[in-house]
Scaffold this active site. Sequence first.
Site, mmCIF file in Angstrom:
data_model
loop_
_atom_site.group_PDB
_atom_site.id
_atom_site.type_symbol
_atom_site.label_atom_id
_atom_site.label_comp_id
_atom_site.label_asym_id
_atom_site.label_seq_id
_atom_site.Cartn_x
_atom_site.Cartn_y
_atom_site.Cartn_z
ATOM 1 N N CYS A 36 37.845 -29.624 28.459
ATOM 2 C CA CYS A 36 38.106 -30.192 27.292
ATOM 3 C C CYS A 36 39.762 -30.882 27.319
ATOM 4 O O CYS A 36 39.963 -31.737 26.372
ATOM 5 C CB CYS A 36 38.170 -29.264 26.009
ATOM 6 S SG CYS A 36 36.393 -28.844 26.150
ATOM 7 N N HIS B 49 41.307 -32.034 19.725
ATOM 8 C CA HIS B 49 40.195 -31.645 20.601
ATOM 9 C C HIS B 49 38.899 -31.201 19.441
ATOM 10 O O HIS B 49 39.416 -30.280 18.554
ATOM 11 C CB HIS B 49 40.249 -30.614 21.434
ATOM 12 C CG HIS B 49 39.058 -30.287 22.270
ATOM 13 N ND1 HIS B 49 37.892 -31.065 22.546
ATOM 14 C CD2 HIS B 49 38.564 -28.888 22.518
ATOM 15 C CE1 HIS B 49 37.074 -30.477 22.917
ATOM 16 N NE2 HIS B 49 37.178 -29.266 22.788
ATOM 17 N N ASN C 287 31.097 -31.314 19.980
ATOM 18 C CA ASN C 287 32.157 -31.405 21.042
ATOM 19 C C ASN C 287 31.806 -32.193 22.188
ATOM 20 O O ASN C 287 30.687 -31.848 22.996
ATOM 21 C CB ASN C 287 32.221 -29.823 21.431
ATOM 22 C CG ASN C 287 33.308 -29.631 22.562
ATOM 23 O OD1 ASN C 287 33.793 -30.558 22.793
ATOM 24 N ND2 ASN C 287 33.856 -28.388 22.687
#
Length: 329
Positions: free
Chosen positions: A112, A253, A283
Amino acid sequence: MRAIITGVGHYVPDRKLTNKDLEQMVDTSDEWITTRTGIKERRILDNDKGTSYMAAKAAKTVLEQRNISADELDLIIVATITPDMPFPATAALVQKELNTTKGWGFDLNGACTGFVYALATASQFIETGKHDKIMVIGGDKMSSIIDYGDRNTCPIFGDGAGAVLLEPSNDNDLGVEDFILHLDGSGYKYLGMPAGGSLLPASYETVKEKKHFLYQEGKTVFKYAVNGMADVATKIMKKNGLNAKDIKLLIPHQANLRIIDAVANKMKLNKEQVIINIDKFGNTTAGTIPIAMSEAYEKKMMQKGDWVILSTFGAGFTWGSLLLKWAMD
Ligand code: UT7
């Protein structure tokens, strides 16, 4: 010489997987997913396409926006943990799709944090004067490594990619100002995909034991993510003499709305200073930050000269923040 973003774009697949759809697949509810994560739906790429498809689409949008040919690219970096295949690199497949043989490229695995790692890396090639045009892409087809029978993980992730073009500028008051990046390998066991690499190659057993799917110890990762993201974002502000009111936009994020809210709180930012699109896309791992940046640009949430902070946390553990002064009109 400074590295500035001169183009930004994204691509997400059309197909939506809603919380209602997931209610038919696992023992979950729209209410649980919404309150625990902030996600309402996510996008799913066709079975016969890989991450390079989305990455190339995002890159093409940027090339069109900037009105340049792919032949002008010196370097293509693709941040991803779901490459089309272990090798060759997804960057090679993207380059082929962009119909050029110029320049070079590589994939970067920072989970990520991949896009932020890639942007920091690319900025060095610009600042040293080595390169003039770098396509930095972050994207993942998370649906390819998710067990849609596991309610702990399947609601969280989605597919998508975003891209930016990085170029040099003589204006020392624009572009990438600073970054703080971290890696703590002791976190490896809390989030990852156990099999399919050199340690545990694909076998009948690994497939039977579902070891080719993403594994996450959610609660542990949550705690580290809030602390890591908030810590590194406040540090980069302090290091550069900035207060909350100086920041135009935090592009965090998008892993969990509760994580984003906690980080924004710790940074003392108000709602207007944070872009949130997790409700629509979930996500997308390396895709979240460039997709959110692209949407923020479309919505004119930042103007030339505005301070923008990126902050992220992911598998590894990896985490970091990048501070930049927005350079596009
Ligand atoms: O992007 C990379 C970094 N990743 C992250 O930052 C993710 C960090 N972690 C998280 O976002 C959260 O931990 C999750 C969203 C993954 C999970 O939320 P949580 O609030 O930590 O829930 P939990 O795992 O502690 O589970 C709470 C309860 C459990 O039931 P019991 O044991 O209390 O009876 C779970 O079994 O919720 C249950 N549960 C669910 N219930 C309905 C877990 N998943 C679901 C589900 N639907 N999908």
